[in-house]
Design an enzyme around this catalytic site. Sequence first.
Site, mmCIF file in Angstrom:
data_model
loop_
_atom_site.group_PDB
_atom_site.id
_atom_site.type_symbol
_atom_site.label_atom_id
_atom_site.label_comp_id
_atom_site.label_asym_id
_atom_site.label_seq_id
_atom_site.Cartn_x
_atom_site.Cartn_y
_atom_site.Cartn_z
ATOM 1 N N HIS A 70 1.220 -1.225 0.059
ATOM 2 C CA HIS A 70 0.054 0.101 -0.661
ATOM 3 C C HIS A 70 0.833 0.789 -0.012
ATOM 4 O O HIS A 70 0.770 1.943 -0.820
ATOM 5 C CB HIS A 70 -0.869 0.328 1.130
ATOM 6 C CG HIS A 70 -1.991 1.160 1.664
ATOM 7 N ND1 HIS A 70 -2.590 1.574 0.420
ATOM 8 C CD2 HIS A 70 -1.556 2.233 2.675
ATOM 9 C CE1 HIS A 70 -3.151 3.016 1.267
ATOM 10 N NE2 HIS A 70 -2.214 3.538 2.618
ATOM 11 N N ASP A 99 6.976 21.837 -26.424
ATOM 12 C CA ASP A 99 7.213 20.409 -26.107
ATOM 13 C C ASP A 99 8.493 20.204 -24.536
ATOM 14 O O ASP A 99 8.588 21.237 -24.325
ATOM 15 C CB ASP A 99 7.179 19.630 -27.318
ATOM 16 C CG ASP A 99 7.294 17.351 -26.875
ATOM 17 O OD1 ASP A 99 6.901 17.034 -24.924
ATOM 18 O OD2 ASP A 99 6.186 17.371 -27.715
ATOM 19 N N TRP A 135 7.134 -0.325 3.402
ATOM 20 C CA TRP A 135 7.534 1.671 2.784
ATOM 21 C C TRP A 135 8.480 1.265 3.242
ATOM 22 O O TRP A 135 9.423 1.704 2.615
ATOM 23 C CB TRP A 135 6.267 1.650 2.233
ATOM 24 C CG TRP A 135 6.412 3.263 2.638
ATOM 25 C CD1 TRP A 135 6.183 3.405 4.420
ATOM 26 C CD2 TRP A 135 7.333 4.344 2.698
ATOM 27 N NE1 TRP A 135 6.284 4.924 4.600
ATOM 28 C CE2 TRP A 135 7.217 5.437 3.119
ATOM 29 C CE3 TRP A 135 8.134 4.471 1.507
ATOM 30 C CZ2 TRP A 135 7.491 6.961 3.191
ATOM 31 C CZ3 TRP A 135 8.937 6.133 1.356
ATOM 32 C CH2 TRP A 135 8.797 6.962 2.537
ATOM 33 N N SER A 163 12.966 6.697 -13.389
ATOM 34 C CA SER A 163 12.265 6.656 -14.146
ATOM 35 C C SER A 163 12.118 8.464 -13.616
ATOM 36 O O SER A 163 12.078 9.587 -14.405
ATOM 37 C CB SER A 163 11.143 5.817 -13.924
ATOM 38 O OG SER A 163 9.902 6.887 -14.411
ATOM 39 N N SER A 164 12.248 8.346 -11.887
ATOM 40 C CA SER A 164 12.178 9.187 -11.725
ATOM 41 C C SER A 164 13.181 10.505 -12.612
ATOM 42 O O SER A 164 13.398 11.545 -13.101
ATOM 43 C CB SER A 164 11.950 9.267 -10.384
ATOM 44 O OG SER A 164 10.855 9.429 -9.117
ATOM 45 N N HIS A 247 12.874 11.495 3.646
ATOM 46 C CA HIS A 247 12.271 13.366 3.751
ATOM 47 C C HIS A 247 12.462 14.232 2.676
ATOM 48 O O HIS A 247 11.372 14.570 3.021
ATOM 49 C CB HIS A 247 13.418 13.860 5.272
ATOM 50 C CG HIS A 247 12.227 14.851 5.862
ATOM 51 N ND1 HIS A 247 11.042 14.531 6.432
ATOM 52 C CD2 HIS A 247 11.873 16.178 5.632
ATOM 53 C CE1 HIS A 247 10.436 15.290 6.933
ATOM 54 N NE2 HIS A 247 10.438 16.602 6.368
ATOM 55 N N GLU A 249 12.106 13.265 0.408
ATOM 56 C CA GLU A 249 10.974 12.851 -0.425
ATOM 57 C C GLU A 249 9.392 12.719 -0.185
ATOM 58 O O GLU A 249 8.436 13.213 -1.175
ATOM 59 C CB GLU A 249 11.159 10.888 0.019
ATOM 60 C CG GLU A 249 9.605 10.085 -0.967
ATOM 61 C CD GLU A 249 9.249 10.095 -2.894
ATOM 62 O OE1 GLU A 249 10.132 10.057 -2.607
ATOM 63 O OE2 GLU A 249 8.455 10.091 -2.652
ATOM 64 N N TYR A 251 8.664 15.794 0.720
ATOM 65 C CA TYR A 251 8.338 17.507 -0.168
ATOM 66 C C TYR A 251 8.465 17.150 -1.539
ATOM 67 O O TYR A 251 8.551 18.049 -1.947
ATOM 68 C CB TYR A 251 9.732 18.437 0.509
ATOM 69 C CG TYR A 251 9.422 18.070 2.084
ATOM 70 C CD1 TYR A 251 7.953 19.257 2.254
ATOM 71 C CD2 TYR A 251 10.326 18.107 2.770
ATOM 72 C CE1 TYR A 251 8.136 19.569 4.248
ATOM 73 C CE2 TYR A 251 9.922 18.424 4.041
ATOM 74 C CZ TYR A 251 8.889 19.045 4.938
ATOM 75 O OH TYR A 251 9.423 19.266 6.235
ATOM 76 N N SER A 262 -1.493 27.144 -5.766
ATOM 77 C CA SER A 262 -1.798 28.419 -5.614
ATOM 78 C C SER A 262 -2.069 28.469 -6.736
ATOM 79 O O SER A 262 -2.151 30.048 -7.193
ATOM 80 C CB SER A 262 0.144 28.498 -5.427
ATOM 81 O OG SER A 262 1.057 28.337 -4.483
ATOM 82 N N HIS A 296 14.474 13.024 12.114
ATOM 83 C CA HIS A 296 13.502 13.642 12.937
ATOM 84 C C HIS A 296 12.268 11.724 12.458
ATOM 85 O O HIS A 296 11.827 11.793 13.402
ATOM 86 C CB HIS A 296 13.114 14.708 12.897
ATOM 87 C CG HIS A 296 12.192 14.331 11.653
ATOM 88 N ND1 HIS A 296 12.090 15.631 11.134
ATOM 89 C CD2 HIS A 296 11.143 14.224 10.859
ATOM 90 C CE1 HIS A 296 11.381 15.518 9.679
ATOM 91 N NE2 HIS A 296 10.840 14.412 9.716
ATOM 92 N N HIS A 297 13.186 11.571 12.141
ATOM 93 C CA HIS A 297 12.049 9.931 11.641
ATOM 94 C C HIS A 297 12.620 9.151 12.681
ATOM 95 O O HIS A 297 12.152 7.754 12.826
ATOM 96 C CB HIS A 297 12.281 9.631 11.039
ATOM 97 C CG HIS A 297 12.072 10.325 9.382
ATOM 98 N ND1 HIS A 297 10.339 10.381 9.326
ATOM 99 C CD2 HIS A 297 11.692 11.395 8.684
ATOM 100 C CE1 HIS A 297 10.315 11.060 7.858
ATOM 101 N NE2 HIS A 297 11.530 11.962 7.771
ATOM 102 N N THR A 322 6.354 26.834 6.126
ATOM 103 C CA THR A 322 4.777 26.237 5.906
ATOM 104 C C THR A 322 4.169 26.885 6.052
ATOM 105 O O THR A 322 3.174 27.584 5.235
ATOM 106 C CB THR A 322 5.176 25.122 5.967
ATOM 107 O OG1 THR A 322 6.141 23.841 5.843
ATOM 108 C CG2 THR A 322 4.137 24.484 5.871
ATOM 109 N N LYS A 325 3.227 29.669 2.727
ATOM 110 C CA LYS A 325 2.605 29.357 1.767
ATOM 111 C C LYS A 325 1.005 29.356 2.618
ATOM 112 O O LYS A 325 -0.185 29.878 2.386
ATOM 113 C CB LYS A 325 3.260 27.528 2.021
ATOM 114 C CG LYS A 325 4.160 28.140 1.412
ATOM 115 C CD LYS A 325 4.519 26.917 0.852
ATOM 116 C CE LYS A 325 5.686 27.087 -0.482
ATOM 117 N NZ LYS A 325 4.905 27.556 -1.594
ATOM 118 N N ARG A 444 1.399 1.021 14.938
ATOM 119 C CA ARG A 444 1.055 0.851 13.741
ATOM 120 C C ARG A 444 1.705 0.183 12.769
ATOM 121 O O ARG A 444 2.405 -0.801 14.010
ATOM 122 C CB ARG A 444 1.765 2.394 12.516
ATOM 123 C CG ARG A 444 3.276 1.973 13.237
ATOM 124 C CD ARG A 444 3.749 3.705 11.758
ATOM 125 N NE ARG A 444 3.707 3.348 11.108
ATOM 126 C CZ ARG A 444 4.625 3.720 9.594
ATOM 127 N NH1 ARG A 444 6.105 4.838 10.413
ATOM 128 N NH2 ARG A 444 4.534 4.378 8.645
#
Lengths: 520, 388
Positions: A70, A99, A135, A163-164, A247, A249, A251, A262, A296-297, A322, A325, A444
């Site tokens: 998932h 293009d 994950w 790919s990314s 991390h 990732e 963002y 926006s 922080h993870h 943040t 924004k 979790r």
Amino acid sequence: MGDHHHGPAKGLSRWLFATNHKDIGTMYLWFSFAMFLVGGAFAMIIRAELFQPGMQLIRPEFFNQMTTMHGLIMVFGAIMPAFVGLANWMIPMMIGAPDMALPRMNNWSFWILPPAFLLLLATMFMEGGGPAFGWTFYAPLSTTYAPPSVTFFIFGVHILGLSSIMGSINIVATVMNLRAPGMTYMKMPLFVWTWFITAYLLIAVMPVLAGAVTMMLMDIHFGTSFFSAAGGGDPVLFQHVFWFFGHPEVYIIILPAFGVVSQIIPAFARKPLFGYDSMVYATASIAFLSFIVWAHHMYTVGMPIAGELFFMYATMLIAVPTGVKVFNWITTMWRGAMTFETPMLFCIGFVVLFTIGGFTGLMLSIAPSDFQYHDSYFVVAHFHYVMVAGAVFSMTAAVYYWLPKWCGKMYNETMGKTHFWISFIGFNVTFFPQHFVGLAGMPRRIPDYALQFADFNMMSSIGAFIYGASQLLFLYNVIATIVGGKPVSDEKVWEGAEGLEWTVPTPAPFHTFSTPPQVR
Amino acid sequence: MLRKARSVFWLAMFPVILLLSGSLSPVWADEKADRRYQVNMEPGVTAVGADIFSLHMLIFWICVVIGIVVFGVMFYSIYAHRKSRGVTPATFHESTKVEIAWTVVPFLILLGMAVPATSTLIDVYDTEDAEIDILVTGYQWKWKYEYLQDNGENVSFFSNLKTSQEEIYNTDDKGQFYLLAVDEPLVIPVDTKVRFLVTAYDVIHSMWVPELAVKKDAIPGFINETWTRAEKTGIYRGQCAELCGKDHGFMPVVVNVVERDEYDAWLADKQAQAAEIAALMEQTFTMDDLMARGQDVYNRACLACHGANGEGGVGKAIAGSAIAMGPIDGHFDIVINGSRANAAMQAFGGQLNDVDMAAVLTFQRNAFGNNMGEMVQPIDVYNYKQGQ
């Protein structure tokens, strides 16, 4: 336009050999939606098992495969490709380019995705089952103790990283080289800006992820001990490398969403975006900070207190840009003349729920409190508020907003609004109670739970089924629009919409801006 | 503040709860009714836990206030500045002063949060001057507690989930502490600083007991430190917090906090038991004794992977197994040393004492229709271990 310019090729070759940014964008969008449904189906299995205490439908080992798949499918298969698809469609049209800069690479970066995900999904049918380590695939659960299929998982991650990276190089090259005359950097629409910065994040961190999985591969097959203390390595090294990717990732996922919001809020407030410059600087600050907060993870892995304090302070700082924004979006609404079509509803939903996710993020940044929150359902609630109500809501808003431009037909507004309200209610019924069970002590990634958590989990499952079902309504609405929606011919579909994409005919022809527009 | 926070949450969720409990109220009655609608963290029974709790509430209320202001402005705008009210949109779109203000003000608020957070974190990290050291080792999927003694034998034991497979698979009623009960809890004295040295045997686990404000990752090959000082006696229940494989959800941490003298008596008793096991090692057992003891050991150590009837699952089948029905040395090797090919089959040599090892081997060789008819005595286990 010369004679050699013509419309799309016929049949399958149009898609297989596609180099047109709109066709590739379309493929990305459909692929990501398909993955969204697959990942969503896995979530439904998870919530069905968690409907009541006790194991009813599946076994714990399969449950772990479901949570893992998932997460992987939603992050890498649904959200990221969806925004790449959006970038493909919109960036050239927003900066007045004919293009993408590297159309053949564009084709390649899309077409290696489906095999990567087929490989990933195929692992579930292999002996020992698919990846069952979350994950975040922490070693040594993902190395020494992993099922044999982990090797295919590693290969899959390599391909989608490739790919990314290719997609990102393409975006950087397009934005730097193909802007129309007069389209200076500080005139670019915010969606382009956020993607430009996101592309750099991707180029910086995807190789790090590739490094992490390669080290896993070496540990599993070639006798190295990067992540095994017995051979002089360290399991915590894996977490540092992973989160140095992981991390930024998050963002990577949320910055394009900021870009979409926006674009849309000013359109329906009929008022220019407030604080354009500060939005750009805030995006850049968030991108910079994303590189120095990864641990922080990992507050509970036993870092020295100095490290813990550094990461805590750096993480708290993210609240500043943040916040800027959110304040800018609200000030954009202030004294506008708002209407509330479906894209605007999803954006307002985004602002409210993302801000709640931001608040819980701030709470999680406080290291001593995190000792209680860490790896509990509080974290699950937090990141679904930013990933689903953040990224997915904004993506949905984007589809409703630009769909008329893409296909020249208007979606059913009533159905769109219904979709929003069911999603909004379903989402909150699902994830709000998860704050409660998390604070009350539910870890979790558990397939079964103590009786005290039963009621809120049942509520959560009911919400999830509602939210899941509402996405089928979305699918129906989009297909119904494409097949038989009311035609629109105005170039500017929305009264308040601004930007080059609204100066081309509706539906957008196969080739746009073959001659660059002049931007003043 | 706690009561207030609870009632705010409660009020917000009340209609939903009412709706659900009316129509979908689960059939299993939870005797721990006070916990059923717990919506907030517990201050717990330690000073650090109380500090963490007030920090949590402080940030929570700051967020609530900011939320009310921000959303208040937004919803007012949504109400007042809508096209249907015939307003003309303003055209302003920047103000450096405002931008600076809403950069600086949040920064100052954050500074205010950082101060108490830092001091609490320093407390959390202060593992000095503990009276008792306990080595906690996470295993797939159980905990081992070893009381490190300056003099005398260390006391060590495994703590396994007590909830039965029947309860988990819904063929039996779920007990009050479903998934949160163990065969043997960790015992610590009240008002005493206890240091936990946390590590793991196989994969990463994480020891979490919310009411003791303890959460620390257990990492194979490394030792982490954390500590607690419980101010109230009672039984406190937590769970493994880091995904550690199949039975991650089935390895609770249960801590029994008792008075000091009760703890001392318990420890003396454990030490006596250890001596008793040593004596038992010299005995010879009958088949019935071995089978009865072996069944118990099997249920707590083997059943999760090999099934209640030896039919297999994550692990291979034991009924009819070539190992259980083959030469005894092969059987000793796999159970004592674990499997080299498959990490899921652990080395039980260090987990079971020789009496339990002998019993479970006898059980496996004679139960489930294996009927080998032979016994394994503690001395055989001892000899095998010495011989290798």
